[in-house]
Design a protein around this motif. Sequence first.
Motif, PDB file in Angstrom:
ATOM      1  N   TYR A  26      56.470  38.989  35.201  1.00 48.79           N
ATOM      2  CA  TYR A  26      56.123  38.336  36.459  1.00 48.79           C
ATOM      3  C   TYR A  26      54.725  37.749  36.304  1.00 48.79           C
ATOM      4  CZ  TYR A  26      55.362  37.931  41.568  1.00 48.79           C
ATOM      5  OH  TYR A  26      55.111  37.487  42.837  1.00 48.79           O
ATOM      6  N   GLY A  27      54.619  36.437  36.399  1.00 48.96           N
ATOM      7  CA  GLY A  27      53.332  35.762  36.264  1.00 48.96           C
ATOM      8  C   GLY A  27      52.941  35.105  37.567  1.00 48.96           C
ATOM      9  N   THR A  28      51.660  35.259  37.943  1.00 51.45           N
ATOM     10  CA  THR A  28      51.161  34.653  39.174  1.00 51.45           C
ATOM     11  C   THR A  28      49.837  33.946  38.896  1.00 51.45           C
ATOM     12  OG1 THR A  28      50.063  36.737  39.787  1.00 51.45           O
ATOM     13  CG2 THR A  28      52.247  36.324  40.715  1.00 51.45           C
ATOM     14  N   PRO A  29      49.650  32.754  39.452  1.00 53.34           N
ATOM     15  CA  PRO A  29      48.363  32.076  39.313  1.00 53.34           C
ATOM     16  C   PRO A  29      47.326  32.830  40.136  1.00 53.34           C
ATOM     17  CG  PRO A  29      49.825  30.830  40.746  1.00 53.34           C
ATOM     18  CD  PRO A  29      50.616  31.988  40.234  1.00 53.34           C
ATOM     19  N   GLU A  30      46.151  33.049  39.551  1.00 57.21           N
ATOM     20  CA  GLU A  30      45.121  33.833  40.227  1.00 57.21           C
ATOM     21  C   GLU A  30      43.740  33.251  39.985  1.00 57.21           C
ATOM     22  OE1 GLU A  30      45.908  36.171  42.230  1.00 57.21           O
ATOM     23  OE2 GLU A  30      47.935  36.686  41.575  1.00 57.21           O
ATOM     24  N   SER A  31      42.891  33.353  40.986  1.00 56.79           N
ATOM     25  CA  SER A  31      41.460  33.118  40.821  1.00 56.79           C
ATOM     26  C   SER A  31      40.891  34.359  40.143  1.00 56.79           C
ATOM     27  CB  SER A  31      40.789  32.933  42.165  1.00 56.79           C
ATOM     28  OG  SER A  31      41.280  31.794  42.811  1.00 56.79           O
ATOM     29  N   PHE A  32      39.805  34.181  39.394  1.00 55.70           N
ATOM     30  CA  PHE A  32      39.211  35.340  38.736  1.00 55.70           C
ATOM     31  C   PHE A  32      37.710  35.147  38.603  1.00 55.70           C
ATOM     32  CE2 PHE A  32      39.538  32.403  35.272  1.00 55.70           C
ATOM     33  CZ  PHE A  32      38.547  32.753  34.362  1.00 55.70           C
ATOM     34  N   GLY A  33      37.045  36.231  38.312  1.00 51.93           N
ATOM     35  CA  GLY A  33      35.631  36.215  37.979  1.00 51.93           C
ATOM     36  C   GLY A  33      35.453  36.864  36.632  1.00 51.93           C
ATOM     37  N   TYR A  34      34.444  36.440  35.905  1.00 51.06           N
ATOM     38  CA  TYR A  34      34.147  36.995  34.590  1.00 51.06           C
ATOM     39  C   TYR A  34      32.717  37.516  34.605  1.00 51.06           C
ATOM     40  CZ  TYR A  34      32.783  37.096  29.718  1.00 51.06           C
ATOM     41  OH  TYR A  34      32.281  37.491  28.494  1.00 51.06           O
ATOM     42  N   ARG A  35      32.535  38.777  34.236  1.00 53.83           N
ATOM     43  CA  ARG A  35      31.195  39.372  34.238  1.00 53.83           C
ATOM     44  C   ARG A  35      31.169  40.541  33.262  1.00 53.83           C
ATOM     45  NH1 ARG A  35      26.759  39.506  37.814  1.00 53.83           N
ATOM     46  NH2 ARG A  35      25.757  41.534  37.977  1.00 53.83           N
ATOM     47  N   ASN A  36      30.133  40.580  32.449  1.00 53.28           N
ATOM     48  CA  ASN A  36      29.927  41.687  31.508  1.00 53.28           C
ATOM     49  C   ASN A  36      31.161  41.974  30.654  1.00 53.28           C
ATOM     50  OD1 ASN A  36      27.294  42.028  32.505  1.00 53.28           O
ATOM     51  ND2 ASN A  36      28.025  43.404  34.114  1.00 53.28           N
ATOM     52  N   GLY A  37      31.826  40.906  30.216  1.00 50.41           N
ATOM     53  CA  GLY A  37      32.955  41.056  29.309  1.00 50.41           C
ATOM     54  C   GLY A  37      34.259  41.491  29.949  1.00 50.41           C
ATOM     55  N   LYS A  38      34.323  41.502  31.287  1.00 50.33           N
ATOM     56  CA  LYS A  38      35.530  41.928  31.979  1.00 50.33           C
ATOM     57  C   LYS A  38      35.966  40.836  32.951  1.00 50.33           C
ATOM     58  CE  LYS A  38      33.951  46.679  31.788  1.00 50.33           C
ATOM     59  NZ  LYS A  38      33.440  47.806  32.573  1.00 50.33           N
ATOM     60  N   LEU A  39      37.248  40.842  33.298  1.00 51.96           N
ATOM     61  CA  LEU A  39      37.802  39.904  34.266  1.00 51.96           C
ATOM     62  C   LEU A  39      38.074  40.647  35.567  1.00 51.96           C
ATOM     63  CD1 LEU A  39      40.325  38.112  31.910  1.00 51.96           C
ATOM     64  CD2 LEU A  39      38.101  37.279  32.646  1.00 51.96           C
ATOM     65  N   TYR A  40      37.719  40.014  36.679  1.00 51.76           N
ATOM     66  CA  TYR A  40      37.879  40.637  37.993  1.00 51.76           C
ATOM     67  C   TYR A  40      38.760  39.771  38.878  1.00 51.76           C
ATOM     68  CZ  TYR A  40      34.072  43.656  36.558  1.00 51.76           C
ATOM     69  OH  TYR A  40      33.306  44.563  35.887  1.00 51.76           O
ATOM     70  N   PHE A  41      39.533  40.454  39.726  1.00 52.22           N
ATOM     71  CA  PHE A  41      40.472  39.783  40.622  1.00 52.22           C
ATOM     72  C   PHE A  41      40.410  40.456  41.989  1.00 52.22           C
ATOM     73  CE2 PHE A  41      42.104  39.919  36.340  1.00 52.22           C
ATOM     74  CZ  PHE A  41      42.457  38.609  36.085  1.00 52.22           C
ATOM     75  N   GLU A  42      40.704  39.702  43.024  1.00 53.06           N
ATOM     76  CA  GLU A  42      40.990  40.259  44.343  1.00 53.06           C
ATOM     77  C   GLU A  42      42.431  39.885  44.635  1.00 53.06           C
ATOM     78  OE1 GLU A  42      37.910  38.698  46.895  1.00 53.06           O
ATOM     79  OE2 GLU A  42      36.764  40.549  46.657  1.00 53.06           O
TER      80      GLU A  42
END
Length: 155
Positions: free
Chosen positions: A30-46
């Motif tokens: 299951y794939g979904t388009p998402e906004s993300f943030g990148y910080r300190n080598g990690k990816l973040y999502f809400e």
Amino acid sequence: MLKMTADEIGAFLQQQETGVLSTCADAEAYGTPESFGYRNGKLYFELAMPAESKRRTFLTQTDTACFTVQDAKTARDFASVIVQGSLDQLSEDGQEAGMALAQNDQFPSSHVFPGQDTSTVRAFVLEPGSVSGRKGPDFEIDATAASLPVRGDNE
């Protein structure tokens, strides 16, 4: 097609805003388009997780998630990065996710539709287990922008 360096991958992720988050449950992807943030080598999502939603089912059953980010302008001017790793829900405050999303998230509310209950939105972090990046011969990136600790086929 050329391999991207760790610095190029980090800079690329810092400059992008969206990608496709792929999860798996019961041998179904299951794939979904998402906004993300990148910080300190990690990816973040809400991510919104309404009760009994397909997204909630897949997020809770996925051991290893895959996130793909691409920027394709022409057949020679393109780049893509694939990050695989564990996707974990963060604590209630989600401060690190908020900071990361504020840095490079073009659509911080893209997961919420008009009238949708925002109480189901949770912060998640994707801890990279493996990372790979490819680019076309004409793709240019300022590799001094960020660095990602890379494990995988870019070592």
